[in-house]
Motif scaffolding. Structure first.
Motif, PDB file in Angstrom:
ATOM      1  N   LEU A   1       6.706  -5.162   5.196  1.00  0.00           N
ATOM      2  CA  LEU A   1       7.980  -5.656   5.696  1.00  0.00           C
ATOM      3  C   LEU A   1       8.176  -7.130   5.360  1.00  0.00           C
ATOM      4  N   GLN A   2       7.089  -7.911   5.440  1.00  0.00           N
ATOM      5  CA  GLN A   2       7.174  -9.315   5.079  1.00  0.00           C
ATOM      6  C   GLN A   2       7.491  -9.480   3.593  1.00  0.00           C
ATOM      7  N   GLU A   3       6.926  -8.599   2.768  1.00  0.00           N
ATOM      8  CA  GLU A   3       7.183  -8.689   1.331  1.00  0.00           C
ATOM      9  C   GLU A   3       8.658  -8.452   1.018  1.00  0.00           C
TER      10      GLU A   3
ATOM     11  N   ILE B   1       3.836 -12.375  -5.064  1.00  0.00           N
ATOM     12  CA  ILE B   1       3.658 -11.985  -3.665  1.00  0.00           C
ATOM     13  C   ILE B   1       2.720 -10.782  -3.610  1.00  0.00           C
ATOM     14  N   ILE B   2       1.649 -10.903  -2.828  1.00  0.00           N
ATOM     15  CA  ILE B   2       0.642  -9.843  -2.707  1.00  0.00           C
ATOM     16  C   ILE B   2       0.511  -9.484  -1.227  1.00  0.00           C
ATOM     17  N   VAL B   3       0.451  -8.186  -0.936  1.00  0.00           N
ATOM     18  CA  VAL B   3       0.263  -7.710   0.433  1.00  0.00           C
ATOM     19  C   VAL B   3      -1.193  -7.291   0.603  1.00  0.00           C
ATOM     20  N   ASP B   4      -1.881  -7.928   1.547  1.00  0.00           N
ATOM     21  CA  ASP B   4      -3.278  -7.612   1.834  1.00  0.00           C
ATOM     22  C   ASP B   4      -3.305  -6.513   2.888  1.00  0.00           C
ATOM     23  N   THR B   5      -3.483  -5.270   2.448  1.00  0.00           N
ATOM     24  CA  THR B   5      -3.447  -4.139   3.378  1.00  0.00           C
ATOM     25  C   THR B   5      -4.679  -4.043   4.269  1.00  0.00           C
TER      26      THR B   5
ATOM     27  N   LYS C   1      -5.760  -6.243   6.231  1.00  0.00           N
ATOM     28  CA  LYS C   1      -5.449  -6.798   7.542  1.00  0.00           C
ATOM     29  C   LYS C   1      -4.643  -5.826   8.373  1.00  0.00           C
ATOM     30  N   GLU C   2      -3.816  -5.007   7.701  1.00  0.00           N
ATOM     31  CA  GLU C   2      -3.028  -4.025   8.445  1.00  0.00           C
ATOM     32  C   GLU C   2      -3.913  -2.932   9.017  1.00  0.00           C
ATOM     33  N   ASN C   3      -4.950  -2.570   8.259  1.00  0.00           N
ATOM     34  CA  ASN C   3      -5.781  -1.437   8.659  1.00  0.00           C
ATOM     35  C   ASN C   3      -6.992  -1.853   9.485  1.00  0.00           C
TER      36      ASN C   3
END
Length: 581
Positions: A512-514, A541-545, A547-549
């Motif tokens: 969502l931030q991306e 822009i990179i999403v570090d998944t 941290k989500e998991n």
């Protein structure tokens, strides 16, 4: 006082012949009745207000009629037809799937299907807005829809065919209804006006038909609204006033102003349009449609593509004779650019006004002749003078280099002169001499000016520090981004890292931030390039998944983690008999 019935209900078609704009579909249904080739399931799909439910009712009434006419229409005299007309027929059942979309509603319908008809041959079940059924209801309906009783026929109607399961589509005969053309809508509105004793101008009915956008129900609803406003005389001016439609005359006047290069008049007309409450974006769309219609009138074969009244077609044809093809092509391109950039522009009025100015300059012959008269002729440079320079830089520095070459004395050289590269050179006319006395320019000043001009054309590629990046980053987040924007908080809580001289990397936690950052990425990149004085800066822009998991730790897990580093906690828990909640 007699109750008023809206025109959409009062003049609803009762026979296949009275259906407007769907001749191919009605002919197919009549042939199926004539040849006794009736399917057990039909799907009527198309835009709103084009006759899906109406055709379903007519079809259900006709197949149960005991005495069909020679044209295979319902007779309206037998018991089945009279029961249908009086809305007491037990052979035709209508279900609104928008409010009856559960599995229990479908099961009730399935139980009802087993009952044979008392009068007539078929029990017809019309399910409107069938795309609103839930997935469970669709699945419960599959078997009955595939193998219904011999007396049952299902007619499904929807405006969104793509939402229906493929297993449902494969069990139905699909009929796609078309939008009703403007001419057909005008003819039907004229018929209704004659029945009601209303005098209506054809041009006024044409505006109503265009406003309806292919839906007959919408057209009749707008017709009733206009009748309430105008009474028994519907005029073009009263219709555009009631419906808030911009008059054709504004577009015709603006086009004439464009051809005469009158910028002031164009801006005043646009201001008058805004003062009347019209939206600038709708104005841009209307102007593009007007110029397109003018272009269609340039050729007699394309005039038929216009969906306007005959009197307006004459005005279009007259203006098309005055507009050159090159002007229309360029004007449509300018308007299209404005339409595409309208949503991104912050000053939408200025964007529209600049577009009008550009349109006024398209046929400015004096300006074009003057620019061609004083254009500098092409210069054939010696290869040593432009080796390693970009093409843009050569074009900008050519006048200065010509002045330096004319003032400098040729230096003797023992080496042979370099041979220039062979290429086609167009011989330019001699430059026009202008009698203006100018002081002599020294060679040093000329070289300085040449260097400054070359530096201005070159792209900036300066190094920058982490502090300057952080300062520009926070300034954009606090000053540039509007308030209540999700990207604002993201930028204040996350800082990018410098991967290389031209590459920045921003690591985020969520998808969502991306998406929020992508909305401001273009403006952010342009801002950083200007402030960091580096035109090659790019943002990744990179999403570090991970941290989500990350697993959420329970209180017991937290205590065990703390006890690993401090074993005294275990003794404390044991001595006092504590429990971890």
């Amino acid at each position: 006082m007699e109750n008023f019935i809206v025109s959409a209900r009062k003049y609803r078609p009762a026979t296949f012949m009275s259906v407007v704009g769907q001749s191919a579909l009605t002919a197919t249904l009549k042939n199926a009745i004539r040849n006794n080739h009736l399917a057990h399931a039909y799907l009527f799909c198309g835009p709103r207000g084009v006759g899906k439910t109406t055709c379903a009712r007519i079809f259900a009434k006709t197949i149960n009629c005991a005495h069909l006419t020679p044209e295979f229409e319902a007779c309206n005299e037998c018991e089945s037809c009279r029961a249908f007309n009086e809305q007491r027929s037990y052979n035709i059942h209508e279900l609104d799937a928008a409010s009856n979309n559960s599995v229990d509603d479908i099961r009730t319908l399935i139980d009802q299907v087993r009952i044979p008809p008392q009068i007539g041959h078929y029990s017809v079940y019309i399910i409107d807005e069938v795309h609103m059924l839930s997935a469970s209801a669709f699945n419960a309906f599959l078997k009955t829809l595939e193998e219904p009783p011999a007396h049952a026929i299902f007619i499904l109607a929807t405006t969104e065919k793509h939402k229906i399961l493929p297993t449902i589509l494969s069990r139905c005969q699909i009929y796609d209804f078309n939008r009703i053309s403007v001419n057909d809508t005008v003819e039907h509105l004229q018929h209704v006006a004659n029945k009601e004793g209303i005098n209506a101008e054809p041009q006024a009915l044409n505006v109503i038909a265009q406003k309806a956008d292919g839906g007959m129900r919408d057209a009749l609803s707008i017709f009733d609204q206009v009748v309430s406003f105008c009474g028994n005389s519907i005029t073009y001016q009263s219709v555009i006033q009631n419906l808030n439609v911009l008059d054709y005359d504004y577009y015709f006047k603006l086009t004439d102003v464009f051809l005469e290069n009158k910028v002031k008049e164009a801006l005043l007309i646009f201001n008058e349009i805004l003062n009347k409450g019209f939206d600038a974006h709708n104005f841009v769309g209307g102007l593009s449609s007007h110029l397109r219609d003018v272009l269609m009138c340039k050729d007699p074969e394309t005039v038929q593509l216009l969906e306007v009244a005959d009197s307006v077609k004459e005005s279009y044809a007259a203006q098309a004779q005055k507009c050159p093809n090159d002007f229309l092509y360029s004007a449509l391109a300018v308007i299209n650019d404005c339409d595409m950039n309208f949503r991104l522009s912050r000053n939408k009025r200025l964007l529209t006004e600049l577009t009008l100015i550009r349109l006024c300059q398209l046929t400015d012959k004096k300006k074009n002749e003057l620019s061609e008269e004083f254009a500098l002729p092409p210069i054939e440079l010696i290869p040593e003078m432009h080796l390693g320079q970009p093409d843009a830089q050569q074009a900008n520095t050519a006048p200065i280099q010509r002045a330096v070459a004319s003032n400098a004395q040729p230096a003797p050289s023992s080496q042979p002169a370099a041979q220039p590269t062979k290429r086609n050179v167009v011989t330019a006319p001699p430059p026009i001499s202008i009698s203006i006395t100018k002081p002599p320019v020294k060679k040093e000043e000329t070289d300085t000016r040449t260097t400054v001009r070359s530096q201005q054309t070159e792209k900036q590629d300066n190094n920058f520090t982490v502090d300057s990046l952080e300062k520009a980053w926070k300034h954009f987040a606090t000053e540039i981004i509007p308030e209540k924007t999700h990207a604002k908080n993201i930028m204040l809580n996350n800082l990018p890292t410098i991967e290389s001289k031209h590459k920045l990397k921003l690591i985020l936690d969520q998808k969502l931030q991306e998406s929020s950052m992508n909305e401001v990425l273009y403006d952010l990149t342009s801002f950083l390039r200007r402030n960091l004085m580096n035109d090659f800066v790019e943002m990744e822009i990179i999403v570090d998944t991970t941290k989500e998991n990350t697993k959420v730790m329970s209180p017991q897990d937290k205590f065990a983690k703390m006890a690993e580093s401090n074993p005294a906690l275990l003794r404390l828990k044991k001595e006092f008999g504590l429990e971890i909640d």
